[in-house]
Design an enzyme around this catalytic site. Structure first.
Site, PDB file in Angstrom:
ATOM      1  N   ASP A  47       0.825  -1.221   0.000  1.00 35.78           N
ATOM      2  CA  ASP A  47       0.000   0.000   0.000  1.00 35.78           C
ATOM      3  C   ASP A  47       0.853   1.263   0.000  1.00 35.78           C
ATOM      4  O   ASP A  47       0.684   2.140  -0.844  1.00 35.78           O
ATOM      5  CB  ASP A  47      -0.865   0.060   1.275  1.00 35.78           C
ATOM      6  CG  ASP A  47      -2.192  -0.659   1.112  1.00 35.78           C
ATOM      7  OD1 ASP A  47      -2.759  -0.587   0.031  1.00 35.78           O
ATOM      8  OD2 ASP A  47      -2.645  -1.265   2.092  1.00 35.78           O
ATOM      9  N   GLU A  70      -5.429   6.843   0.338  1.00 41.78           N
ATOM     10  CA  GLU A  70      -5.860   6.132   1.541  1.00 41.78           C
ATOM     11  C   GLU A  70      -4.884   6.251   2.711  1.00 41.78           C
ATOM     12  O   GLU A  70      -5.296   6.359   3.855  1.00 41.78           O
ATOM     13  CB  GLU A  70      -6.070   4.659   1.173  1.00 41.78           C
ATOM     14  CG  GLU A  70      -7.065   3.990   2.059  1.00 41.78           C
ATOM     15  CD  GLU A  70      -7.450   2.579   1.587  1.00 41.78           C
ATOM     16  OE1 GLU A  70      -6.989   2.132   0.528  1.00 41.78           O
ATOM     17  OE2 GLU A  70      -8.215   1.940   2.326  1.00 41.78           O
ATOM     18  N   ASP A 135      -6.361   4.562  -4.785  1.00 39.65           N
ATOM     19  CA  ASP A 135      -6.361   3.416  -3.870  1.00 39.65           C
ATOM     20  C   ASP A 135      -5.175   2.547  -4.283  1.00 39.65           C
ATOM     21  O   ASP A 135      -5.226   1.854  -5.301  1.00 39.65           O
ATOM     22  CB  ASP A 135      -7.670   2.626  -3.948  1.00 39.65           C
ATOM     23  CG  ASP A 135      -7.793   1.655  -2.788  1.00 39.65           C
ATOM     24  OD1 ASP A 135      -6.758   1.355  -2.153  1.00 39.65           O
ATOM     25  OD2 ASP A 135      -8.914   1.190  -2.509  1.00 39.65           O
ATOM     26  N   ILE A 137      -3.788  -0.210  -3.081  1.00 43.35           N
ATOM     27  CA  ILE A 137      -4.206  -1.627  -3.197  1.00 43.35           C
ATOM     28  C   ILE A 137      -5.652  -1.708  -2.749  1.00 43.35           C
ATOM     29  O   ILE A 137      -5.962  -1.623  -1.564  1.00 43.35           O
ATOM     30  CB  ILE A 137      -3.357  -2.584  -2.332  1.00 43.35           C
ATOM     31  CG1 ILE A 137      -1.904  -2.603  -2.812  1.00 43.35           C
ATOM     32  CG2 ILE A 137      -3.946  -4.003  -2.396  1.00 43.35           C
ATOM     33  CD1 ILE A 137      -1.024  -3.596  -2.060  1.00 43.35           C
ATOM     34  N   ASP A 138      -6.542  -1.846  -3.729  1.00 44.23           N
ATOM     35  CA  ASP A 138      -7.949  -2.033  -3.420  1.00 44.23           C
ATOM     36  C   ASP A 138      -8.196  -3.537  -3.374  1.00 44.23           C
ATOM     37  O   ASP A 138      -7.729  -4.265  -4.247  1.00 44.23           O
ATOM     38  CB  ASP A 138      -8.799  -1.378  -4.509  1.00 44.23           C
ATOM     39  CG  ASP A 138     -10.284  -1.557  -4.264  1.00 44.23           C
ATOM     40  OD1 ASP A 138     -10.707  -1.519  -3.099  1.00 44.23           O
ATOM     41  OD2 ASP A 138     -11.012  -1.737  -5.251  1.00 44.23           O
ATOM     42  N   ASP A 296     -12.434   3.999  -3.768  1.00 45.02           N
ATOM     43  CA  ASP A 296     -12.902   2.634  -4.039  1.00 45.02           C
ATOM     44  C   ASP A 296     -13.819   2.571  -5.262  1.00 45.02           C
ATOM     45  O   ASP A 296     -14.235   1.474  -5.653  1.00 45.02           O
ATOM     46  CB  ASP A 296     -13.659   2.066  -2.824  1.00 45.02           C
ATOM     47  CG  ASP A 296     -12.713   1.610  -1.719  1.00 45.02           C
ATOM     48  OD1 ASP A 296     -11.613   1.140  -2.041  1.00 45.02           O
ATOM     49  OD2 ASP A 296     -13.078   1.730  -0.524  1.00 45.02           O
TER      50      ASP A 296
HETATM   51  N1  LIG Z   1     -18.310  -1.922   5.823  1.00 46.58           N
HETATM   52  C1  LIG Z   1     -17.912  -1.761   4.576  1.00 46.58           C
HETATM   53  N2  LIG Z   1     -18.826  -1.658   3.589  1.00 46.58           N
HETATM   54  C2  LIG Z   1     -18.441  -1.497   2.316  1.00 46.58           C
HETATM   55  N3  LIG Z   1     -17.153  -1.410   1.910  1.00 46.58           N
HETATM   56  C3  LIG Z   1     -16.203  -1.492   2.853  1.00 46.58           C
HETATM   57  C4  LIG Z   1     -16.523  -1.671   4.228  1.00 46.58           C
HETATM   58  N4  LIG Z   1     -15.381  -1.728   4.915  1.00 46.58           N
HETATM   59  C5  LIG Z   1     -14.376  -1.571   4.026  1.00 46.58           C
HETATM   60  N5  LIG Z   1     -14.870  -1.416   2.789  1.00 46.58           N
HETATM   61  C6  LIG Z   1     -14.153  -1.150   1.547  1.00 46.58           C
HETATM   62  O1  LIG Z   1     -14.231  -2.237   0.653  1.00 46.58           O
HETATM   63  C7  LIG Z   1     -13.045  -2.232  -0.125  1.00 46.58           C
HETATM   64  C8  LIG Z   1     -12.796  -3.560  -0.727  1.00 46.58           C
HETATM   65  O2  LIG Z   1     -13.712  -3.698  -1.750  1.00 46.58           O
HETATM   66  P1  LIG Z   1     -14.535  -5.007  -2.013  1.00 46.58           P
HETATM   67  O3  LIG Z   1     -15.500  -5.227  -0.940  1.00 46.58           O
HETATM   68  O4  LIG Z   1     -15.096  -4.820  -3.375  1.00 46.58           O
HETATM   69  O5  LIG Z   1     -13.491  -6.153  -2.052  1.00 46.58           O
HETATM   70  S1  LIG Z   1     -13.254  -7.172  -0.877  1.00 46.58           S
HETATM   71  O6  LIG Z   1     -13.973  -8.383  -1.250  1.00 46.58           O
HETATM   72  O7  LIG Z   1     -13.685  -6.609   0.361  1.00 46.58           O
HETATM   73  O8  LIG Z   1     -11.813  -7.354  -0.855  1.00 46.58           O
HETATM   74  C9  LIG Z   1     -11.987  -1.865   0.865  1.00 46.58           C
HETATM   75  O9  LIG Z   1     -10.935  -1.270   0.183  1.00 46.58           O
HETATM   76  P2  LIG Z   1      -9.437  -1.641   0.603  1.00 46.58           P
HETATM   77  O10 LIG Z   1      -9.344  -1.295   2.056  1.00 46.58           O
HETATM   78  O11 LIG Z   1      -8.655  -0.777  -0.261  1.00 46.58           O
HETATM   79  O12 LIG Z   1      -9.233  -3.089   0.350  1.00 46.58           O
HETATM   80  C10 LIG Z   1     -12.672  -0.895   1.803  1.00 46.58           C
HETATM   81  O13 LIG Z   1     -12.423   0.461   1.498  1.00 46.58           O
HETATM   82 MG   LIG Z   2     -10.158   0.093  -1.437  1.00 47.28          MG
END
Ligand SMILES: Nc1ncnc2c1ncn2[C@@H]1O[C@H](COP(=O)(O)OS(=O)(=O)O)[C@@H](OP(=O)(O)O)[C@H]1O
Ligand SMILES: [Mg+2]
Length: 354
Positions: A47, A70, A135, A137-138, A296
């Site tokens: 990240d 982020e 982002d 690393i998403d 995201d």
């Molecule tokens: N509670 C809640 N609801 C919705 N989204 C959330 C939540 N918590 C986290 N996040 C965000 O989800 C990002 C990851 O995206 P995805 O859900 O599509 O992928 S994953 O299956 O969770 O890896 C993830 O991005 P990264 O942290 O960059 O991985 C988060 O920003």
């Molecule tokens: Mg993300």
């Protein structure tokens, strides 16, 4: 032909390609077990390193632009060993193409400059001016699991997404490959994998191989027409905490979708439906309080819309990227081909009682 945002597009593509080179190095170390999966550090290293490289490229080319990203460098200032591991990766990750590397400004000068550059992602965003959303690393959980993740970069101008680039190192290069989150047993082999999705507002969306060599000419991508909902495929988050999977099952049933969902981490979902590998992306709120982050969704939103899709929240309203670092005006995401988006929203509203 219009050349609006051409330079922004080129820099964004190269910056994402270079950052993905860094994340791939970390990913393969993790997959090989060189770095423990129980340890939070692989993703941290990836990240911070990717964020440093992307912001350095943006600052070199567009020094007046604001950046929403982020991470911040405080944890690295407190942990010199971690800082030095990240610096080693940042220092040694360069594009093979010397001219392209030069366009990005040749990386980061020294470790202090790296910390400084990481901290340049603290903009509040908003409705005015040019703001890059990053982002690095998403799909962090996918990254750790050896699944899908994405390096994401979007340019907002006065609150609207104008350029979007998504690097998806673990998706198949082949746009016609079936929609699956599985990357196969041999995770240390990049053969056939790695795709870069791009879009510029009003100019369509493209895909091309992500690298490591020179970026190839992009191919136009388009969403697939859904002629029969029974055979449509929809994708959603792997993490049940990120999207309500029982609501999505009810919505799918209402629509007459018969296939089980494809669960995939990260904005790779947006790229996958934009190239017609899947049809619909549902992200349904799991809590009343969570606000989606702009990084995201910014790149994926434009890529899907430029490929012939519509992207809205669960009420059918467009995502509003102009209110700050989060999508405070929206709940959830519904992305589908424009022709069936209304039908999907109707089912979403009925199930969620909106
Ligand atoms: N509670 C809640 N609801 C919705 N989204 C959330 C939540 N918590 C986290 N996040 C965000 O989800 C990002 C990851 O995206 P995805 O859900 O599509 O992928 S994953 O299956 O969770 O890896 C993830 O991005 P990264 O942290 O960059 O991985 C988060 O920003
Ligand atoms: Mg993300």
């Amino acid at each position: 032909m219009t050349t609006l945002y051409l330079r922004e597009l080129e820099i964004a593509q190269l910056a994402v390609q270079r950052a993905a080179q860094l994340t791939k190095r970390v990913f393969h170390e993790t997959a090989k077990g060189t770095v423990s999966k129980d340890d939070a550090s692989p993703v941290t290293i990836g990240d911070f390193g990717a964020q440093a490289l992307i912001i350095a490229a943006l600052r070199h080319n567009f020094p007046a632009d604001a950046v929403v990203a982020e991470e911040e460098a405080a944890p690295l200032r407190a942990d010199p060993a971690l800082r030095d591991r990240i610096w080693e990766l940042v220092r040694s990750t360069k594009l093979e193409d010397v001219g392209a590397e030069g366009l990005l400004g040749g990386g980061v000068r020294d470790v202090d400059a790296m910390l400084e550059v990481i901290d340049r992602g603290g903009s509040k965003g908003g409705r005015v001016g040019r703001v890059w959303a990053i982002d690095p690393i998403d799909g962090t959980k996918g990254f750790l699991r050896g699944g899908q993740y994405a390096v994401c970069l979007g340019l907002l101008v006065d609150g609207d997404v104008k350029v979007g680039v998504l690097g998806c190192p673990n998706l198949p290069v082949d746009d016609a490959a079936p929609l699956t989150a599985d990357i196969g047993a041999n995770q240390t082999d990049d053969e056939g994998r790695g795709v870069l999705f791009s879009a510029v507002v009003g100019q369509g969306a493209t895909s091309r191989p992500l690298g490591p060599g020179a970026l190839k000419e992009g191919k136009k991508i388009a969403m697939k027409a859904v002629t029969d909902m029974a055979s449509a495929s929809f994708c959603e988050s792997v993490e049940a905490g990120h999207s309500n999977q029982s609501d999505s099952a009810q919505i799918a049933q209402k629509l007459g979708i018969t296939k089980p969902s494809v669960r995939m981490d990260s904005q790779a979902k947006y790229g996958s439906i934009a190239r017609g590998a899947g049809d619909i992306y549902l992200r349904l709120p799991t809590s009343k309080t969570y606000q989606e982050k702009i990084w995201d969704h910014a790149a994926g939103d434009l890529i899907v819309r430029e490929a012939g899709g519509q992207v809205t929240d669960t009420t059918g309203a467009r995502l509003d990227f102009g209110v700050g670092r989060t999508l405070a005006n929206n709940k959830g995401v519904v992305a589908a081909p424009a022709a069936v988006h209304g039908q999907v929203i109707k089912a979403v509203r009925e199930v969620l009682k909106l």
